[in-house]
Design a protein around this motif. Structure first.
Motif, PDB file in Angstrom:
ATOM      1  N   MET A   1       0.830  -1.209   0.000  1.00 44.20           N
ATOM      2  CA  MET A   1       0.000   0.000   0.000  1.00 44.20           C
ATOM      3  C   MET A   1       0.861   1.253   0.000  1.00 44.20           C
ATOM      4  N   ARG A   2       0.292   2.318  -0.537  1.00 44.50           N
ATOM      5  CA  ARG A   2       0.922   3.632  -0.381  1.00 44.50           C
ATOM      6  C   ARG A   2       0.514   4.117   1.006  1.00 44.50           C
ATOM      7  N   LEU A   3       1.470   4.173   1.936  1.00 43.67           N
ATOM      8  CA  LEU A   3       1.160   4.428   3.341  1.00 43.67           C
ATOM      9  C   LEU A   3       1.133   5.908   3.651  1.00 43.67           C
ATOM     10  N   LYS A   4       0.348   6.249   4.668  1.00 44.74           N
ATOM     11  CA  LYS A   4       0.324   7.647   5.114  1.00 44.74           C
ATOM     12  C   LYS A   4       1.621   7.992   5.813  1.00 44.74           C
ATOM     13  N   PHE A   5       1.972   9.259   5.820  1.00 47.07           N
ATOM     14  CA  PHE A   5       3.290   9.664   6.296  1.00 47.07           C
ATOM     15  C   PHE A   5       3.266   9.971   7.780  1.00 47.07           C
ATOM     16  N   TRP A   6       4.157   9.323   8.486  1.00 45.46           N
ATOM     17  CA  TRP A   6       4.234   9.497   9.940  1.00 45.46           C
ATOM     18  C   TRP A   6       4.644  10.911  10.320  1.00 45.46           C
ATOM     19  N   ILE A   7       5.537  11.497   9.555  1.00 44.79           N
ATOM     20  CA  ILE A   7       6.018  12.840   9.900  1.00 44.79           C
ATOM     21  C   ILE A   7       4.920  13.868   9.795  1.00 44.79           C
ATOM     22  N   LEU A   8       3.996  13.702   8.862  1.00 47.84           N
ATOM     23  CA  LEU A   8       2.896  14.653   8.742  1.00 47.84           C
ATOM     24  C   LEU A   8       2.031  14.612   9.989  1.00 47.84           C
ATOM     25  N   LEU A   9       1.869  13.432  10.527  1.00 44.12           N
ATOM     26  CA  LEU A   9       1.079  13.318  11.742  1.00 44.12           C
ATOM     27  C   LEU A   9       1.783  14.015  12.888  1.00 44.12           C
ATOM     28  N   PHE A  10       3.094  13.890  12.917  1.00 46.51           N
ATOM     29  CA  PHE A  10       3.866  14.551  13.979  1.00 46.51           C
ATOM     30  C   PHE A  10       3.777  16.067  13.872  1.00 46.51           C
ATOM     31  N   LEU A  11       3.852  16.579  12.647  1.00 49.60           N
ATOM     32  CA  LEU A  11       3.882  18.024  12.465  1.00 49.60           C
ATOM     33  C   LEU A  11       2.494  18.657  12.537  1.00 49.60           C
ATOM     34  N   SER A  12       1.474  17.864  12.287  1.00 50.96           N
ATOM     35  CA  SER A  12       0.117  18.399  12.343  1.00 50.96           C
ATOM     36  C   SER A  12      -0.270  18.567  13.791  1.00 50.96           C
ATOM     37  N   LEU A  13      -0.557  19.768  14.161  1.00 49.46           N
ATOM     38  CA  LEU A  13      -0.673  20.066  15.592  1.00 49.46           C
ATOM     39  C   LEU A  13      -2.107  20.066  16.097  1.00 49.46           C
ATOM     40  N   GLY A  14      -2.953  19.287  15.515  1.00 51.72           N
ATOM     41  CA  GLY A  14      -4.294  19.212  16.082  1.00 51.72           C
ATOM     42  C   GLY A  14      -5.216  18.337  15.281  1.00 51.72           C
ATOM     43  N   PHE A  15      -5.876  17.387  15.952  1.00 51.54           N
ATOM     44  CA  PHE A  15      -6.865  16.534  15.309  1.00 51.54           C
ATOM     45  C   PHE A  15      -8.093  16.412  16.212  1.00 51.54           C
ATOM     46  N   ASP A  16      -8.372  17.446  16.951  1.00 54.25           N
ATOM     47  CA  ASP A  16      -9.446  17.352  17.936  1.00 54.25           C
ATOM     48  C   ASP A  16     -10.829  17.588  17.331  1.00 54.25           C
ATOM     49  N   TYR A  17     -10.845  18.248  16.164  1.00 54.71           N
ATOM     50  CA  TYR A  17     -12.126  18.536  15.493  1.00 54.71           C
ATOM     51  C   TYR A  17     -13.109  19.252  16.425  1.00 54.71           C
ATOM     52  N   ILE A  18     -12.705  20.362  16.982  1.00 56.45           N
ATOM     53  CA  ILE A  18     -13.517  20.985  18.020  1.00 56.45           C
ATOM     54  C   ILE A  18     -14.768  21.659  17.474  1.00 56.45           C
ATOM     55  N   PHE A  19     -14.770  21.987  16.168  1.00 57.15           N
ATOM     56  CA  PHE A  19     -15.977  22.580  15.618  1.00 57.15           C
ATOM     57  C   PHE A  19     -15.952  22.443  14.109  1.00 57.15           C
ATOM     58  N   ALA A  20     -17.086  22.642  13.466  1.00 57.91           N
ATOM     59  CA  ALA A  20     -17.174  22.626  12.002  1.00 57.91           C
ATOM     60  C   ALA A  20     -17.952  23.863  11.575  1.00 57.91           C
ATOM     61  N   GLN A  21     -17.438  24.536  10.543  1.00 56.72           N
ATOM     62  CA  GLN A  21     -18.046  25.783  10.107  1.00 56.72           C
ATOM     63  C   GLN A  21     -19.091  25.532   9.016  1.00 56.72           C
ATOM     64  N   ASN A  61      17.426  16.868  17.452  1.00 55.35           N
ATOM     65  CA  ASN A  61      15.988  16.721  17.668  1.00 55.35           C
ATOM     66  C   ASN A  61      15.592  15.270  17.380  1.00 55.35           C
ATOM     67  N   GLN A  62      15.441  14.501  18.456  1.00 51.40           N
ATOM     68  CA  GLN A  62      15.217  13.060  18.302  1.00 51.40           C
ATOM     69  C   GLN A  62      13.885  12.746  17.641  1.00 51.40           C
ATOM     70  N   GLU A  63      12.862  13.579  17.881  1.00 54.75           N
ATOM     71  CA  GLU A  63      11.544  13.316  17.281  1.00 54.75           C
ATOM     72  C   GLU A  63      11.608  13.392  15.756  1.00 54.75           C
ATOM     73  N   LEU A  64      12.311  14.399  15.246  1.00 56.33           N
ATOM     74  CA  LEU A  64      12.431  14.529  13.790  1.00 56.33           C
ATOM     75  C   LEU A  64      13.342  13.446  13.211  1.00 56.33           C
ATOM     76  N   ILE A  65      14.356  13.056  13.949  1.00 52.44           N
ATOM     77  CA  ILE A  65      15.228  11.955  13.513  1.00 52.44           C
ATOM     78  C   ILE A  65      14.416  10.671  13.391  1.00 52.44           C
ATOM     79  N   ASP A  66      13.572  10.418  14.382  1.00 48.59           N
ATOM     80  CA  ASP A  66      12.736   9.217  14.353  1.00 48.59           C
ATOM     81  C   ASP A  66      11.728   9.269  13.206  1.00 48.59           C
ATOM     82  N   ALA A  67      11.172  10.457  12.971  1.00 49.75           N
ATOM     83  CA  ALA A  67      10.209  10.609  11.875  1.00 49.75           C
ATOM     84  C   ALA A  67      10.876  10.297  10.536  1.00 49.75           C
ATOM     85  N   THR A  68      12.102  10.760  10.355  1.00 47.96           N
ATOM     86  CA  THR A  68      12.836  10.490   9.111  1.00 47.96           C
ATOM     87  C   THR A  68      13.112   8.999   8.956  1.00 47.96           C
ATOM     88  N   ASN A  69      13.498   8.360  10.043  1.00 49.75           N
ATOM     89  CA  ASN A  69      13.755   6.920  10.002  1.00 49.75           C
ATOM     90  C   ASN A  69      12.522   6.149   9.533  1.00 49.75           C
TER      91      ASN A  69
END
Length: 601
Positions: free
Chosen positions: A2-22, A146-154
Motif C-alpha cells: 500500500m501507499r502508506l500515510k506519512f508518519w512525519i505529517l502526523l507529527f507536524l500536524s498540531l491538532g486533530f481534535d475537530y472541536i468545531f465545524a463551520q 531533535n530526536q523526534e524529527l530523527i525518528d520521523a525520518t527513520n
C-alpha cells in the motif's frame, strides 16, 4: 504494497481534535477564532475531503499571521496550506518556508520543511527527490539533536526501503516504533505503524505474524472506528487471504476496500486493483483480471503512483491482448510498459544506490563511532577501576603497615609495662608515703608490694611526683585549713590502700560525702596533690590496679572481659578497654597476650 500515510505529517500536524465545524467560512466568522481553532477546523475539512473549505481556512490563516507579523504562525500556515494544494503550489509553499527558516537560522524548521518536501515528493511518486529531501531533513535534525524529527525520518526512509524490496529491514524499523510508546502515543500513528509492519510481513511471506497484527489492529478499532484505517485492514486481510489461497474471502475484502478508497480518490486504489487482478487470475476469471489491470493502468496514468509489480501487470495485459488478437491494445500496453519500466528502473536504481550511500552508510559510520566511543569509555572505566583498585590496595597495604607498626609499638609498651611491674614487685617489698615530703615538694620513691597499690602510674621505670609551683601550694594552703588537708590526704590514702576505688558508681560527691568533706575541698586537694582531676585520678587507680592484678593473678586473667571490667568498677567492657588504652598506650588484648607469652617463656 500500500501507499502508506506519512508518519512525519502526523507529527507536524498540531491538532486533530475537530472541536468545531463551520457552516460558513467568511472572514468575519473566521476572525473570531485563534490559531489553534483555525488549525483544527482546517484538518476537520481536509480529512473530510472538503478541499474548497480547507483551502479557504489555510488562506485566512496565512493572511492573519502576515497581518500580525507572526513568523512562527506564517510557517504553520504554509504547512497546512500545502496539504490541500496541487504539487506545484504545495512546493511553492514549502520553498517559502525554507526561505523563512534560513533567515532565522532555525535548524528545526529547516528539518521539518525538508521532511515535508520529502513526503510531498513521495506522494507524487518522485522517490529520488523524496530521498534527497529526507536526507537533508535528517541532517538538520541531527544538527539540532531533535530526536523526534530523527525518528520521523527513520520511519519515512523505511517506506522507501519497502519500495526497493528491503522489507525485512523496514519491518524492524516499524516494529521498533510500534512498541515504543514515545513515538506512537497517538492512536492514529500507532495504527499506521502497524499497517506498515503488516505490509512488510506480507511481502516477506511472514503470514502468521501478519495475521496476528491484523487482528490486533481490528480489535483496536472496535471502540473508535476510523474508516480509513478499517479499510486498510480490509485490504491487508484480502492480501493475506490471497497468499493463503482463500480467493473468495480475498475478493470480498478487497472489493470492500476498493469501494471506499475509490470514492475518496486515494492512491491506495492502485494496490487494491493489483491484488484484485491477481485474485481473478487465480480464480481463472481472466476477463475480470484484465478489467482490473486495465483500471490499474488508467490510475497509474492519472496519479503516477508506481510499484515494482506493475511490470508483471503489463506483461499480463500484453499477453492477454495478444491472445485476443487485439494488436492496438497490445501495442498500447507495450508502450505503457516501456514508460513505466523506465521510471521504475530509474527510481529503483537510484534508490538502490543512494539509500545505502546517503542513509545506510552514514548510519553505520555513526554506529561505528558510537561503538568506538563506547569501547574507549569502557577502556577509561577499566583503567580508572584498575587505578582505584591499585590505590585501594596501596591504602590497604599502608593501613596494614601502619597497624603492624602500631601493634609493634603497643607490644613494646606492653612488654615494658610487664617488665617494669615485675621488676618492682620483685625488688621493692613495701611502700612508704611521707606526707611531709609531698608538702616539701621532694621526690619520693614508691615502695610497692604484691598486695599494695601503686600510688601513681610508673613511666620508663621511674616514679615521678611533679613539683607544684609555689604559688599554687600557697594558694591551697591559704584557702583550705592545714588540718583539713591532712585529713583528706589520710582518707585518700585509705581509699587507695584498701582498694575502695574498685567500688562501682563512685563519684566525687559520694567520695566527699564518705570523707565528711565537701566536693570543692576534695577536688582541689586531688588536683593539687595528685596532679590530676577526679575522673583521671579514679581511672588511673583502677588501671594501675589492673596492670598488677592481671600479671599476678592467673585466675583473674581467665575471667571474661565483662567480669574483669565489673570487678574494676567499670560499667561495661568497652569503657574499660578504652580507659586501659588511653592510660597505657597499648590495647588490653595485646597486654594480656604478652603476659601469657612471658609466663610461657
Amino acid at each position: 504494497m500500500m501507499r502508506l500515510k506519512f508518519w512525519i505529517l502526523l507529527f507536524l500536524s498540531l491538532g486533530f481534535d475537530y472541536i468545531f465545524a463551520q457552516n460558513t467560512l467568511n472572514e468575519d466568522v473566521l476572525r473570531k477564532y485563534n490559531y489553534t481553532e483555525l488549525r483544527d477546523s482546517f484538518y476537520d475539512y481536509y480529512n473530510s475531503d472538503k478541499v474548497v473549505e480547507s483551502k479557504a481556512i489555510a488562506s485566512f490563516y496565512i493572511k492573519k499571521a502576515k497581518h500580525e507579523r507572526n513568523d512562527e504562525q506564517i510557517t504553520q500556515g504554509y504547512i497546512i496550506a500545502h496539504l490541500s494544494e496541487n504539487f506545484n503550489n504545495a512546493i511553492r509553499y514549502l520553498d517559502s518556508m525554507i526561505i523563512m527558516s534560513k533567515k532565522s537560522s532555525n535548524n528545526i524548521s529547516m528539518a521539518k520543511v525538508y521532511l515535508l518536501k520529502g513526503n510531498l515528493y513521495y506522494k507524487y511518486d518522485k522517490l529520488k527527490f523524496s530521498l534527497d529531501n529526507y536526507i537533508l531533513g535528517l541532517k538538520y535534525a541531527k544538527i539540532n539533536k531533535n530526536q523526534e524529527l530523527i525518528d520521523a525520518t527513520n520511519m519515512n526512509i523505511a517506506y522507501l526501503n519497502c519500495y526497493i524490496g528491503k522489507n525485512l529491514e523496514a519491518a524492524r524499523t516499524f516494529r521498533y516504533y510500534l512498541y515504543n510508546g514515545k513515538f506512537t502515543a497517538d492512536k492514529y500513528q500507532q495504527d499506521q505503524t502497524r499497517v506498515s509492519l503488516v505490509n512488510c510481513y506480507l511481502e516477506i511471506n511472514k503470514l502468521d505474524s501478519a495475521a496476528i497484527f491484523i487482528n490486533e489492529g481490528l480489535k483496536s478499532l472496535r471502540l473508535n472506528k476510523n474508516q480509513y484505517t478499517l479499510n486498510q485492514y480490509l485490504y491487508l486481510s484480502g492480501v493475506l487471504d490471497l497468499k493463503r489461497g482463500k480467493y473468495e474471502d480475498a475478493k470480498e475484502n478487497l472489493l470492500k476496500s476498493y469501494n471506499y478508497f475509490s470514492n475518496i480518490n486515494d492512491t491506495n486504489v492502485n494496490y487494491i486493483l493489483y491484488s484484485l487482478g491477481k485474485v481473478y487470475c487465480r480464480l481463472g476469471e481472466n476477463n475480470k483480471a484484465f478489467e482490473y489491470f486495465t483500471l490499474l493502468d488508467s490510475n497509474v496514468k492519472k496519479n503516477s503512483v508506481t510499484f515494482l509489480e506493475l511490470r508483471e501487470v503489463y506483461m499480463y495485459l500484453i499477453n492477454y491482448s495478444k491472445q485476443k488478437d487485439d494488436k492496438e491494445k497490445q501495442l498500447y500496453f507495450i508502450d505503457r510498459f516501456f514508460k513505466v519500466d523506465k521510471k521504475l528502473d530509474e527510481q529503483f536504481r537510484y534508490l538502490s544506490m543512494e539509500l545505502p550511500r546517503k542513509y545506510d552508510t552514514p548510519k553505520l559510520l555513526e554506529e561505528k563511532e558510537s561503538i568506538i566511543s563506547d569501547l574507549e569509555n569502557r577502556k577509561i572505566i577499566l583503567y580508572s577501576s584498575i587505578s582505584i583498585l591499585l590505590l585501594l590496595l596501596l591504602l590497604v597495604l599502608y593501613l596494614y603497615y601502619k597497624s603492624k607498626k602500631t601493634e609493634k609499638r603497643q607490644i613494646k609498651i606492653a612488654q615494658d609495662l610487664i617488665n617494669s611491674i615485675a621488676k618492682r614487685n620483685l625488688e621493692i617489698p613495701d611502700i612508704v608515703v611521707d606526707v611531709a615530703s609531698f608538702q616539701k615538694n621532694e621526690l619520693i620513691e614508691p615502695k610497692l608490694s604484691f598486695n599494695k597499690l601503686e600510688k601513681q602510674f610508673i613511666d620508663d621505670d621511674q616514679t615521678k611526683i611533679i613539683k607544684l609551683p609555689k604559688e599554687i601550694e600557697d594558694k591551697t594552703i591559704k584557702t583550705i585549713p592545714e588540718d583539713v588537708i591532712q585529713s583528706i590526704l589520710k582518707e585518700l590514702e585509705n581509699f587507695e590502700s584498701n582498694n575502695l576505688f574498685l567500688k562501682k558508681g563512685i563519684t566525687l560527691v559520694s567520695l566527699a560525702k564518705g570523707m565528711k568533706t565537701n566536693t570543692t575541698y576534695l577536688s582541689e586537694i586531688i588536683n593539687t596533690h595528685k596532679g590530676k582531676n577526679f575522673a583521671r585520678y579514679l581511672n588511673d587507680l583502677r588501671i594501675e590496679y589492673a596492670l598488677n592484678k592481671l600479671i599476678m593473678d592467673k585466675r583473674f586473667r581467665s575471667y571474661k572481659l565483662s567480669v574483669i571490667a565489673e570487678e574494676l568498677g567499670y560499667n561495661n567492657e568497652q569503657a574499660f578497654s578504652l580507659a586501659f588504652k588511653k592510660k597505657t598506650g597499648t590495647s588490653l588484648s595485646i597486654y594480656l597476650k604478652e603476659i601469657e607469652k612471658a609466663n610461657n617463656f
